[in-house]
Design a protein around this motif. Structure first.
Motif, PDB file in Angstrom:
ATOM      1  N   TRP A  56      29.251 -32.579  25.158  1.00 35.86           N
ATOM      2  CA  TRP A  56      29.845 -31.455  24.457  1.00 35.86           C
ATOM      3  C   TRP A  56      29.955 -31.581  22.747  1.00 35.86           C
ATOM      4  CZ3 TRP A  56      34.457 -30.942  21.833  1.00 35.86           C
ATOM      5  CH2 TRP A  56      35.246 -31.976  22.147  1.00 35.86           C
ATOM      6  N   LYS A  57      30.352 -32.520  22.557  1.00 34.41           N
ATOM      7  CA  LYS A  57      30.477 -33.104  21.112  1.00 34.41           C
ATOM      8  C   LYS A  57      29.229 -32.807  20.336  1.00 34.41           C
ATOM      9  CE  LYS A  57      34.602 -36.044  21.114  1.00 34.41           C
ATOM     10  NZ  LYS A  57      35.119 -37.178  20.965  1.00 34.41           N
ATOM     11  N   GLN A  58      28.334 -33.386  21.100  1.00 33.66           N
ATOM     12  CA  GLN A  58      26.830 -33.305  20.181  1.00 33.66           C
ATOM     13  C   GLN A  58      26.356 -31.845  20.241  1.00 33.66           C
ATOM     14  OE1 GLN A  58      24.857 -36.046  23.127  1.00 33.66           O
ATOM     15  NE2 GLN A  58      24.447 -37.367  21.286  1.00 33.66           N
ATOM     16  N   CYS A  59      26.658 -31.064  21.431  1.00 30.54           N
ATOM     17  CA  CYS A  59      26.211 -29.646  21.362  1.00 30.54           C
ATOM     18  C   CYS A  59      27.169 -28.790  20.551  1.00 30.54           C
ATOM     19  CB  CYS A  59      26.599 -29.136  22.653  1.00 30.54           C
ATOM     20  SG  CYS A  59      25.392 -29.778  24.197  1.00 30.54           S
ATOM     21  N   ARG A  60      28.362 -29.310  20.234  1.00 39.07           N
ATOM     22  CA  ARG A  60      28.994 -28.424  19.428  1.00 39.07           C
ATOM     23  C   ARG A  60      28.850 -28.757  17.892  1.00 39.07           C
ATOM     24  NH1 ARG A  60      35.569 -29.289  19.058  1.00 39.07           N
ATOM     25  NH2 ARG A  60      34.756 -31.477  18.028  1.00 39.07           N
ATOM     26  N   THR A  61      28.471 -30.027  17.666  1.00 41.76           N
ATOM     27  CA  THR A  61      27.960 -30.475  16.319  1.00 41.76           C
ATOM     28  C   THR A  61      26.693 -29.819  15.725  1.00 41.76           C
ATOM     29  OG1 THR A  61      29.326 -32.563  16.380  1.00 41.76           O
ATOM     30  CG2 THR A  61      27.371 -32.454  14.762  1.00 41.76           C
ATOM     31  N   LYS A  62      25.733 -29.861  16.768  1.00 42.76           N
ATOM     32  CA  LYS A  62      24.524 -29.160  16.468  1.00 42.76           C
ATOM     33  C   LYS A  62      24.627 -27.553  16.115  1.00 42.76           C
ATOM     34  CE  LYS A  62      20.104 -29.484  15.709  1.00 42.76           C
ATOM     35  NZ  LYS A  62      19.674 -30.369  14.810  1.00 42.76           N
ATOM     36  N   TYR A  63      25.467 -26.780  17.189  1.00 42.27           N
ATOM     37  CA  TYR A  63      25.843 -25.305  17.002  1.00 42.27           C
ATOM     38  C   TYR A  63      26.449 -25.041  15.598  1.00 42.27           C
ATOM     39  CZ  TYR A  63      28.864 -21.733  17.592  1.00 42.27           C
ATOM     40  OH  TYR A  63      29.601 -20.353  17.241  1.00 42.27           O
ATOM     41  N   LYS A  64      27.210 -26.064  15.414  1.00 45.31           N
ATOM     42  CA  LYS A  64      27.881 -25.751  13.785  1.00 45.31           C
ATOM     43  C   LYS A  64      27.031 -26.014  12.786  1.00 45.31           C
ATOM     44  CE  LYS A  64      32.778 -26.756  14.844  1.00 45.31           C
ATOM     45  NZ  LYS A  64      34.022 -27.913  14.521  1.00 45.31           N
ATOM     46  N   ASN A  65      26.136 -27.162  13.069  1.00 43.34           N
ATOM     47  CA  ASN A  65      25.151 -27.426  11.922  1.00 43.34           C
ATOM     48  C   ASN A  65      24.288 -26.380  11.663  1.00 43.34           C
ATOM     49  OD1 ASN A  65      26.301 -29.726  11.044  1.00 43.34           O
ATOM     50  ND2 ASN A  65      24.926 -31.075  12.362  1.00 43.34           N
ATOM     51  N   TYR A  68      25.904 -23.455   9.983  1.00 42.70           N
ATOM     52  CA  TYR A  68      26.130 -23.808   8.470  1.00 42.70           C
ATOM     53  C   TYR A  68      25.008 -23.408   7.509  1.00 42.70           C
ATOM     54  CZ  TYR A  68      27.373 -26.433   4.358  1.00 42.70           C
ATOM     55  OH  TYR A  68      27.462 -26.734   3.089  1.00 42.70           O
ATOM     56  N   GLU A  69      23.821 -24.407   8.339  1.00 45.19           N
ATOM     57  CA  GLU A  69      22.559 -24.280   7.626  1.00 45.19           C
ATOM     58  C   GLU A  69      22.022 -22.642   7.271  1.00 45.19           C
ATOM     59  OE1 GLU A  69      18.171 -26.161   7.511  1.00 45.19           O
ATOM     60  OE2 GLU A  69      19.635 -26.789   9.209  1.00 45.19           O
ATOM     61  N   TYR A  70      22.318 -21.836   8.371  1.00 43.53           N
ATOM     62  CA  TYR A  70      21.789 -20.621   8.340  1.00 43.53           C
ATOM     63  C   TYR A  70      22.641 -19.592   7.238  1.00 43.53           C
ATOM     64  CZ  TYR A  70      21.693 -15.622   9.716  1.00 43.53           C
ATOM     65  OH  TYR A  70      21.419 -14.428   9.693  1.00 43.53           O
ATOM     66  N   ARG A  71      24.014 -19.940   7.382  1.00 39.93           N
ATOM     67  CA  ARG A  71      24.855 -19.112   6.258  1.00 39.93           C
ATOM     68  C   ARG A  71      24.741 -19.861   4.997  1.00 39.93           C
ATOM     69  NH1 ARG A  71      29.218 -18.634  10.654  1.00 39.93           N
ATOM     70  NH2 ARG A  71      28.794 -16.633  11.527  1.00 39.93           N
ATOM     71  N   ALA A  72      24.407 -21.059   4.736  1.00 40.35           N
ATOM     72  CA  ALA A  72      24.016 -21.621   3.328  1.00 40.35           C
ATOM     73  C   ALA A  72      22.602 -20.958   2.838  1.00 40.35           C
ATOM     74  CB  ALA A  72      24.179 -23.135   3.150  1.00 40.35           C
ATOM     75  N   LEU A  73      21.737 -20.922   3.738  1.00 46.00           N
ATOM     76  CA  LEU A  73      20.439 -20.380   3.299  1.00 46.00           C
ATOM     77  C   LEU A  73      20.838 -18.604   2.882  1.00 46.00           C
ATOM     78  CD1 LEU A  73      17.489 -21.142   3.105  1.00 46.00           C
ATOM     79  CD2 LEU A  73      17.319 -20.606   5.458  1.00 46.00           C
ATOM     80  N   MET A  87      14.334 -22.880   6.867  1.00 51.84           N
ATOM     81  CA  MET A  87      15.273 -23.430   7.898  1.00 51.84           C
ATOM     82  C   MET A  87      14.614 -23.333   9.275  1.00 51.84           C
ATOM     83  SD  MET A  87      18.943 -21.970   9.296  1.00 51.84           S
ATOM     84  CE  MET A  87      19.498 -22.777  11.031  1.00 51.84           C
ATOM     85  N   ARG A  88      14.295 -24.461  10.004  1.00 53.96           N
ATOM     86  CA  ARG A  88      13.790 -24.624  11.266  1.00 53.96           C
ATOM     87  C   ARG A  88      14.576 -23.626  12.348  1.00 53.96           C
ATOM     88  NH1 ARG A  88       9.943 -28.111  11.934  1.00 53.96           N
ATOM     89  NH2 ARG A  88       9.490 -28.598  13.968  1.00 53.96           N
ATOM     90  N   PHE A  89      14.054 -22.776  13.038  1.00 56.04           N
ATOM     91  CA  PHE A  89      15.010 -21.788  14.026  1.00 56.04           C
ATOM     92  C   PHE A  89      15.673 -20.844  13.130  1.00 56.04           C
ATOM     93  CE2 PHE A  89      14.545 -26.165  16.031  1.00 56.04           C
ATOM     94  CZ  PHE A  89      13.644 -26.111  16.945  1.00 56.04           C
ATOM     95  N   VAL A  93      18.245 -18.138  15.385  1.00 57.81           N
ATOM     96  CA  VAL A  93      19.460 -17.975  14.667  1.00 57.81           C
ATOM     97  C   VAL A  93      20.023 -16.803  14.236  1.00 57.81           C
ATOM     98  CG1 VAL A  93      21.542 -19.095  13.325  1.00 57.81           C
ATOM     99  CG2 VAL A  93      19.629 -20.844  14.552  1.00 57.81           C
ATOM    100  N   ASP A  94      19.042 -16.379  13.415  1.00 57.39           N
ATOM    101  CA  ASP A  94      19.542 -15.046  12.706  1.00 57.39           C
ATOM    102  C   ASP A  94      19.737 -14.046  13.648  1.00 57.39           C
ATOM    103  OD1 ASP A  94      19.542 -13.271  10.203  1.00 57.39           O
ATOM    104  OD2 ASP A  94      17.547 -12.389  11.292  1.00 57.39           O
ATOM    105  N   CYS A  95      18.708 -13.795  14.711  1.00 57.81           N
ATOM    106  CA  CYS A  95      18.684 -13.002  16.001  1.00 57.81           C
ATOM    107  C   CYS A  95      20.214 -12.968  16.709  1.00 57.81           C
ATOM    108  CB  CYS A  95      17.548 -13.184  16.885  1.00 57.81           C
ATOM    109  SG  CYS A  95      17.229 -11.909  17.892  1.00 57.81           S
ATOM    110  N   ILE A  96      20.476 -14.102  16.767  1.00 56.87           N
ATOM    111  CA  ILE A  96      21.896 -14.330  17.535  1.00 56.87           C
ATOM    112  C   ILE A  96      23.109 -13.970  16.606  1.00 56.87           C
ATOM    113  CG2 ILE A  96      23.573 -15.791  18.466  1.00 56.87           C
ATOM    114  CD1 ILE A  96      20.981 -17.728  19.185  1.00 56.87           C
ATOM    115  N   LEU A  97      23.115 -14.219  15.415  1.00 57.81           N
ATOM    116  CA  LEU A  97      24.255 -13.996  14.493  1.00 57.81           C
ATOM    117  C   LEU A  97      24.203 -12.697  14.035  1.00 57.81           C
ATOM    118  CD1 LEU A  97      24.492 -17.344  12.548  1.00 57.81           C
ATOM    119  CD2 LEU A  97      25.804 -16.616  14.702  1.00 57.81           C
TER     120      LEU A  97
END
Length: 126
Positions: A56-65, A68-73, A87-89, A93-97
């Motif tokens: 779960w920690k790996q999943c949460r970290t990847k989700y947050k990253n 973060y990368e999407y919002r920074a972009l 940004m890869r994907f 991510v844009d579609c979801i957010l």
């Protein structure tokens, strides 16, 4: 076998994570949740059903990253106008957010078309 939090995610693993993240129920659970360990445990369980071993920690970290990368972009592109960095994907991510609020007639991302090549995987993990 490196099972640490820093272990590199393959494209298929990221696609699977995004596919689960795009699930309407997961979206509702994540909205406004501050204590979300249980949500990411569920995501990790769904990944495991598809043969992907992440905790779960790996999943949460990847989700947050990804967020973060999407919002920074997004911020960078607001200032520069032209996207200079990719940004890869990003599209996924844009579609979801950017999805429509829950009160509307649904949202514009079809999970089957959202991630080409993962349709069978998404059927297996639900």
């Amino acid at each position: 076998n490196d099972t640490g939090a820093g272990k590199h995610w393959s494209d298929n693993e990221v696609r699977a994570l995004i596919n689960i993240w795009s699930d309407e129920k997961i979206q509702q659970m994540l909205e406004g949740a501050t204590r979300n360990k249980e949500i990411f445990e569920e995501i990790a369980r769904r990944l495991m059903k598809g043969g992907i071993d992440r905790d779960w920690k790996q999943c949460r970290t990847k989700y947050k990253n990804l967020k973060y990368e999407y919002r920074a972009l997004q911020k960078e592109n607001e200032h520069l106008g032209n996207p200079r960095r990719k940004m890869r994907f990003y599209d996924e991510v844009d579609c979801i957010l950017r999805r429509q609020p829950l009160g509307t007639s649904g949202w514009g991302c079809e999970s089957s078309s959202l991630l080409s090549g993962t349709k069978n995987f998404s059927d297996e993990i639900k």
